[in-house]
Scaffold this motif. Structure first.
Motif, PDB file in Angstrom:
ATOM      1  N   ARG A  43      59.350  40.645  97.031  1.00 22.84           N
ATOM      2  CA  ARG A  43      58.216  41.609  96.360  1.00 22.84           C
ATOM      3  C   ARG A  43      57.312  40.971  95.150  1.00 22.84           C
ATOM      4  O   ARG A  43      56.934  41.477  94.447  1.00 22.84           O
ATOM      5  CB  ARG A  43      59.029  42.788  95.840  1.00 22.84           C
ATOM      6  CG  ARG A  43      59.188  43.702  96.976  1.00 22.84           C
ATOM      7  CD  ARG A  43      58.321  44.335  97.770  1.00 22.84           C
ATOM      8  NE  ARG A  43      58.761  45.311  98.730  1.00 22.84           N
ATOM      9  CZ  ARG A  43      58.931  44.913  99.905  1.00 22.84           C
ATOM     10  NH1 ARG A  43      58.473  43.583 100.197  1.00 22.84           N
ATOM     11  NH2 ARG A  43      59.435  45.777 100.904  1.00 22.84           N
ATOM     12  N   GLY A  44      56.894  39.767  95.547  1.00 20.19           N
ATOM     13  CA  GLY A  44      56.110  38.906  94.342  1.00 20.19           C
ATOM     14  C   GLY A  44      56.678  38.010  93.649  1.00 20.19           C
ATOM     15  O   GLY A  44      55.936  37.104  92.956  1.00 20.19           O
ATOM     16  N   PHE A  45      58.171  38.299  93.399  1.00 20.99           N
ATOM     17  CA  PHE A  45      58.798  37.245  92.422  1.00 20.99           C
ATOM     18  C   PHE A  45      60.291  37.037  93.012  1.00 20.99           C
ATOM     19  O   PHE A  45      60.726  37.647  93.869  1.00 20.99           O
ATOM     20  CB  PHE A  45      59.020  38.021  91.110  1.00 20.99           C
ATOM     21  CG  PHE A  45      57.807  38.674  90.591  1.00 20.99           C
ATOM     22  CD1 PHE A  45      56.932  37.991  89.816  1.00 20.99           C
ATOM     23  CD2 PHE A  45      57.548  40.114  90.683  1.00 20.99           C
ATOM     24  CE1 PHE A  45      55.764  38.559  89.295  1.00 20.99           C
ATOM     25  CE2 PHE A  45      56.189  40.609  90.373  1.00 20.99           C
ATOM     26  CZ  PHE A  45      55.623  39.824  89.646  1.00 20.99           C
ATOM     27  N   ILE A  46      60.665  36.016  92.554  1.00 22.26           N
ATOM     28  CA  ILE A  46      61.972  35.398  92.933  1.00 22.26           C
ATOM     29  C   ILE A  46      62.886  35.246  91.673  1.00 22.26           C
ATOM     30  O   ILE A  46      62.655  34.389  90.985  1.00 22.26           O
ATOM     31  CB  ILE A  46      61.928  34.000  93.766  1.00 22.26           C
ATOM     32  CG1 ILE A  46      60.993  34.052  94.865  1.00 22.26           C
ATOM     33  CG2 ILE A  46      63.316  33.699  94.442  1.00 22.26           C
ATOM     34  CD1 ILE A  46      60.409  32.873  95.686  1.00 22.26           C
ATOM     35  N   ASN A  47      63.852  36.048  91.637  1.00 20.22           N
ATOM     36  CA  ASN A  47      64.744  35.754  90.429  1.00 20.22           C
ATOM     37  C   ASN A  47      65.520  34.639  90.366  1.00 20.22           C
ATOM     38  O   ASN A  47      65.732  34.083  89.232  1.00 20.22           O
ATOM     39  CB  ASN A  47      65.720  37.055  90.551  1.00 20.22           C
ATOM     40  CG  ASN A  47      65.077  38.443  89.793  1.00 20.22           C
ATOM     41  OD1 ASN A  47      64.112  38.459  89.241  1.00 20.22           O
ATOM     42  ND2 ASN A  47      65.762  39.457  89.806  1.00 20.22           N
ATOM     43  N   GLU A  48      66.055  34.249  91.521  1.00 19.28           N
ATOM     44  CA  GLU A  48      66.603  32.876  91.344  1.00 19.28           C
ATOM     45  C   GLU A  48      65.742  31.802  91.192  1.00 19.28           C
ATOM     46  O   GLU A  48      66.201  30.913  90.236  1.00 19.28           O
ATOM     47  CB  GLU A  48      67.411  32.662  93.007  1.00 19.28           C
ATOM     48  CG  GLU A  48      67.912  31.309  93.010  1.00 19.28           C
ATOM     49  CD  GLU A  48      69.523  31.256  92.317  1.00 19.28           C
ATOM     50  OE1 GLU A  48      69.707  30.183  91.997  1.00 19.28           O
ATOM     51  OE2 GLU A  48      69.880  32.403  91.786  1.00 19.28           O
ATOM     52  N   ALA A  49      64.554  31.644  91.458  1.00 16.97           N
ATOM     53  CA  ALA A  49      63.517  30.699  91.154  1.00 16.97           C
ATOM     54  C   ALA A  49      63.317  30.589  89.674  1.00 16.97           C
ATOM     55  O   ALA A  49      63.221  29.700  88.830  1.00 16.97           O
ATOM     56  CB  ALA A  49      62.253  30.814  91.963  1.00 16.97           C
ATOM     57  N   PHE A  50      63.065  32.037  89.161  1.00 17.13           N
ATOM     58  CA  PHE A  50      62.829  32.069  87.763  1.00 17.13           C
ATOM     59  C   PHE A  50      64.279  31.698  87.002  1.00 17.13           C
ATOM     60  O   PHE A  50      64.031  31.075  85.879  1.00 17.13           O
ATOM     61  CB  PHE A  50      62.923  33.365  87.160  1.00 17.13           C
ATOM     62  CG  PHE A  50      61.283  34.093  87.213  1.00 17.13           C
ATOM     63  CD1 PHE A  50      60.400  33.636  86.411  1.00 17.13           C
ATOM     64  CD2 PHE A  50      60.900  34.948  88.237  1.00 17.13           C
ATOM     65  CE1 PHE A  50      59.087  34.207  86.025  1.00 17.13           C
ATOM     66  CE2 PHE A  50      59.543  35.225  88.337  1.00 17.13           C
ATOM     67  CZ  PHE A  50      58.696  34.638  87.382  1.00 17.13           C
ATOM     68  N   ARG A  51      65.437  31.787  87.408  1.00  9.67           N
ATOM     69  CA  ARG A  51      66.857  31.501  86.763  1.00  9.67           C
ATOM     70  C   ARG A  51      66.691  29.937  86.605  1.00  9.67           C
ATOM     71  O   ARG A  51      66.892  29.266  85.789  1.00  9.67           O
ATOM     72  CB  ARG A  51      67.872  32.166  87.395  1.00  9.67           C
ATOM     73  CG  ARG A  51      69.063  31.788  86.906  1.00  9.67           C
ATOM     74  CD  ARG A  51      70.268  32.263  87.725  1.00  9.67           C
ATOM     75  NE  ARG A  51      70.268  31.441  88.933  1.00  9.67           N
ATOM     76  CZ  ARG A  51      70.997  30.191  88.649  1.00  9.67           C
ATOM     77  NH1 ARG A  51      71.769  29.845  87.721  1.00  9.67           N
ATOM     78  NH2 ARG A  51      71.177  29.732  90.002  1.00  9.67           N
ATOM     79  N   GLU A  52      66.330  29.264  87.897  1.00 12.43           N
ATOM     80  CA  GLU A  52      66.559  27.750  87.974  1.00 12.43           C
ATOM     81  C   GLU A  52      65.384  27.104  87.081  1.00 12.43           C
ATOM     82  O   GLU A  52      65.673  26.263  86.460  1.00 12.43           O
ATOM     83  CB  GLU A  52      65.970  27.343  89.446  1.00 12.43           C
ATOM     84  CG  GLU A  52      67.443  27.687  90.255  1.00 12.43           C
ATOM     85  CD  GLU A  52      67.322  27.343  91.761  1.00 12.43           C
ATOM     86  OE1 GLU A  52      66.054  26.766  91.938  1.00 12.43           O
ATOM     87  OE2 GLU A  52      67.914  27.644  92.515  1.00 12.43           O
TER      88      GLU A  52
END
Length: 649
Positions: free
Chosen positions: A461-470
Motif C-alpha cells: 500500500r505504498g510503503f514496505i515496513n521491512e524495507a524501512f526496518r532494514e
C-alpha cells in the motif's frame, strides 16, 4: 545515669564554645579568607584556561553579604570575556558550612559578557575543553547526576535579584547581536525582565515575566515581545540561514524532584504563531499557529525516558510520544508515537501552513488513528523493531488541493526538473507517439524493474515496513543516509505531483500523498506502473521506455529481451551515470555483470523467469545513440545498488 547526663551536657557546652569560637574567627578573618579564595580562583583560571581574573575590591558586610567591584575575566591576547562594574550578593551561611553556595540575593550594576569569534579563534576556546580525563568505565547514576547539577544551578539562582545595565554580546566573525538587560528583577517569586535586542538588521524589546521559585524548583514564565509584536530570532538567520520568529512562548515547570531513586521533571511549554524559513525545510515560510508540549521526563540510574503520559499538540493534532534511552549491558533506543482517533479533516486543517502546500484546500471525510513503534539495540542491530500502522475509518477525499491525484488516470503533461530547470514537456497519453501502454511493453521489463526496485509493488500500500526496518538498521550502522526505502509509488508521486526539491516539506508531502493514492484506490497498480515507465528518466534527456529502447538498443519496447530489460532496471537509480557500468571496450564491467546475475537468479528462484526466457539472449550490446556517451566520463558514480537503496529528500 547522672554522670552520663553531665558528660553529655559538658560535651554540648564544649561543642557550642568551639562553634562560637569558629564563628568569631570566621567573622574576624572573613575578608582575609575571601582574598585567598579569589587568589586560588585566579591561579586556577591562569593555569587551566590562560585567563586573567581580577577583582579590584571584594569585601564582606556582616557574615553573609558580599560586595565586589570591577570584576574582569580576560583570556590571554583575547577580547574581554566578562566585565562587571558592581556585584552585591548574599549567601546561605549553613550551605557554606557544608561547602555549597546558595545565593539569597543578587544585584548587578553595569557590565557585560561577550563571546567573540574571529578567524584566529575565540575568546572562549579554552572553556570548551575539559581538563580532566574521563573514566569511560565509571558508571554514572543519571538520576543522581542530573539532580545534583539541577540543585546546584537552582541554588545559584537568587531569590531576590536586581540587574541593571548588563549586556550579553555575540560577535561571530561580524555576525553581531547584543542583548541589553534594561531590567531584570526577581522579588517575591515574581520575575520581570526587559531585554533590548539589537542586530545589524533590527532592534526589538523582549520581555520575560511570570512566577519563579528557584528553591521550590517551580516556574511559570511567558516570553514575548514587549510591544505585542512578533519576536524575531537574531544570529541564527546569518549563521544557519534559518529565519524564525514567534508571538510568544509559555514555559511551565511544575515538578523537579527525586522520587524512589528517580528524577521526575514535569510541566509544559507552548508556542504561538511560530514562523520558520529555511531552504532545507521548505521553499516558503512554514507557519504553526499553536503548539504545546506537556512533558513528564523520568531519569533513573541507567535510563532516561519521556513518559507516555506526555502529549504533543500541533494545532488540532494531538499525539502521545514515548522516548527512552537505556544504557545497561546494551544501549537501547526506543520511540513510540500514538495519534488517537481523530477526524481526517481536522488533521488536514492542522498541518503547518507552507509545509504541506499541496494539501491546502483539500477536504476529507472519515477518521483515523496511528501508531508507530521503533526500538534499536546497538548489540543486536538486525533485530531492530519498526512498525507503522495507520487505521482508517471511512476516509474519503472529497476535494483535492494543489495535488489532484485523479490526474494520473487521464492524459496530462509531465515536465521533469533537472537541477531546478524545467525540462521539455512530455505528453502522457495517446497524443504522444512514444507513449507505450503497459500491454505493449516487453513482459520482462515489468519483471526486472519490480525485482530490482520494488518486488512487492503489486501488493503493498505504498510503503514496505521491512524495507524501512532494514534501511534504519543500515543508516544507524553507517551513521549516514546510505540506504533508503523508496517504493515505486513514492517515486511516481514525487515525479508526477511534486518537485524534485530536496526539502523536508517535499518528503513529508510525498509520504502523505502516497498513502492517499494507494489506500483510496485512486488508480490501479497497472496504471501507476504504466505511467511510471513512460515518464521516468532512463538516461541524459531520455524520458520514457520508448525513448530508452531506441536510445540504447534501437528497438521498440515490446522487442526488448531479458538482458536488455535487466540493464534498464539497474540504471534507474542513476540513469545519467550508465557509462560507469562499461569498460574501455564497451563491455559490462564484472560488478555490473554480477548485479544482473544476482537479479536473474533471484527471478528464477521466485519463478518469475523460466529457463526458456533466456534462450537466445546474446551478450548485452549498446547499439543506439547511447554508444556515443560510453567514452564520456559519467556524471556521477553508479554503485550498482541493490534493490530499493536510494534515499532522497
Amino acid at each position: 545515669m547522672k554522670k552520663t547526663r553531665q558528660k553529655a551536657i559538658l560535651s554540648l557546652k564544649i561543642i557550642s564554645v568551639l562553634l562560637l569560637l569558629g564563628l568569631v574567627l570566621l567573622f574576624a578573618f572573613r575578608n582575609t579568607i575571601l582574598d585567598k579564595v579569589i587568589h586560588r580562583i585566579d591561579a586556577k583560571l591562569e593555569r587551566d584556561y590562560q585567563c586573567n581574573f581580577t577583582i579590584q575590591k571584594a569585601e564582606f558586610h556582616d557574615l553573609t553579604n558580599l560586595e565586589f567591584h570591577d570584576i574582569s575575566l580576560v583570556p590571554h591576547q583575547k577580547d574581554t570575556l566578562v566585565s562587571i562594574g558592581e556585584l552585591k550578593t548574599s549567601v546561605s551561611f549553613w550551605k557554606l558550612l557544608v561547602g555549597d553556595i546558595q545565593l539569597g540575593k543578587l544585584e548587578i550594576n553595569k557590565g557585560f559578557i561577550q563571546l567573540v569569534k574571529t578567524k584566529n579563534g575565540s575568546n572562549f576556546d579554552a572553556f570548551l575543553h575539559s581538563k580532566k580525563e574521563k573514566d569511560e568505565k565509571a558508571e554514572v547514576n543519571y538520576a543522581k547526576l542530573l539532580n545534583r547539577i539541577s540543585s546546584k544551578l537552582m541554588d545559584l539562582v537568587p531569590t531576590d535579584m536586581q540587574v541593571k545595565g548588563f549586556a550579553f554580546r555575540i560577535d561571530d566573525k561580524g555576525n553581531k547581536v547584543v542583548f541589553d538587560f534594561n531590567e531584570l528583577a526577581l522579588a517575591n517569586k515574581k520575575l520581570t525582565t526587559i531585554i533590548q535586542v539589537t542586530s545589524d538588521k533590527f532592534s526589538q524589546q523582549w520581555s520575560i515575566n511570570g512566577f519563579a521559585d528557584p528553591r521550590d524548583r517551580k516556574a511559570d514564565l511567558t516570553f514575548a515581545n514587549a510591544k505585542n509584536d512578533t519576536i524575531i530570532i537574531p544570529y541564527i538567520d546569518k549563521k544557519f540561514n534559518l529565519k524564525s520568529g514567534f508571538k510568544s512562548i509559555h514555559f511551565n515547570l511544575e515538578n523537579l524532584a527525586m522520587n524512589s531513586g528517580e528524577l521526575h521533571i514535569e510541566g509544559y511549554s507552548s508556542i504561538q504563531d511560530l514562523v520558520v524559513n529555511n531552504p532545507k525545510i521548505a521553499n516558503k515560510d512554514v507557519i504553526i499557529k499553536s503548539a504545546r508540549f506537556d512533558y513528564h521526563w523520568i531519569v533513573g540510574e541507567r535510563f532516561m525516558a519521556l513518559d507516555s503520559t506526555s502529549t504533543v499538540q500541533l494545532n488540532n493534532i494531538k499525539c502521545q510520544p514515548y522516548i527512552s534511552y537505556t544504557n545497561e549491558k546494551d544501549k537501547v533506543y526506543a520511540l513510540k508515537l500514538k495519534i488517537p482517533k481523530m477526524k481526517a479533516q481536522d488533521f488536514i486543517s492542522s498541518l503547518p501552513k507552507g509545509l504541506f502546500r499541496h494539501f491546502e484546500g483539500m477536504e476529507a471525510q472519515g477518521n483515523f488513528s496511528y501508531a508507530l513503534n521503533f526500538e534499536y539495540n546497538n548489540h543486536k542491530p538486525k533485530d531492530v523493531i519498526f512498525t507503522s500502522k495507520l487505521k482508517p475509518d471511512g476516509i474519503k477525499i472529497t476535494k483535492y488541493g494543489e495535488a489532484d491525484l485523479n490526474k494520473i488516470n487521464g492524459n496530462f503533461v509531465y515536465r521533469a526538473v533537472d537541477k531546478g530547470v524545467l525540462q521539455r514537456p512530455i505528453n502522457v497519453g495517446p497524443g504522444n507517439g512514444n507513449y507505450t501502454p503497459l500491454s505493449l511493453m516487453s513482459p520482462y521489463l515489468k519483471k526486472c524493474v519490480l525485482t530490482s526496485e520494488d518486488p512487492s509493488f503489486m501488493t503493498h500500500r505504498g510503503f514496505i515496513n521491512e524495507a524501512f526496518r532494514e534501511s534504519i538498521t543500515k543508516n544507524i550502522r553507517t551513521k549516514k543516509f546510505s540506504r533508503g526505502a523508496s517504493t515505486i509509488s513514492m517515486q511516481l508521486v514525487k515525479n508526477v505531483f511534486l518537485t524534485r526539491e530536496k526539502t523536508l516539506s517535499r518528503k513529508l508531502e510525498e509520504i502523505l500523498l502516497v498513502y492517499i493514492l494507494e489506500n483510496n484506490r485512486i488508480s490501479s497498480k497497472d496504471r501507476m506502473l504504466e505511467v511510471y515507465f513512460n515518464i521516468i528518466e532512463w538516461g541524459p534527456n531520455v524520458y520514457g521506455i520508448a525513448e530508452a529502447s531506441e536510445f540504447y538498443f534501437q528497438k521498440r519496447p515490446w522487442d526488448l529481451n531479458v538482458n536488455q530489460c535487466l540493464f534498464l532496471a539497474t540504471i534507474i537509480p542513476n540513469p545519467k551515470g550508465f557509462m560507469a557500468k562499461f569498460d574501455a571496450n564497451n563491455k559490462l564491467k564484472p560488478a555490473a555483470k554480477q548485479t544482473e546475475k544476482f537479479l536473474t537468479n533471484l527471478m528464477f528462484k521466485r519463478n518469475i523467469l523460466m529457463a526458456n526466457d533466456t534462450i537466445g539472449n546474446f551478450p548485452l550490446e549498446i547499439s543506439g545513440r547511447a554508444k556515443f556517451f560510453l567514452k564520456q566520463k559519467p556524471t556521477s558514480i553508479d554503485s550498482d545498488k541493490t534493490p530499493v537503496e536510494e534515499f532522497e529528500f
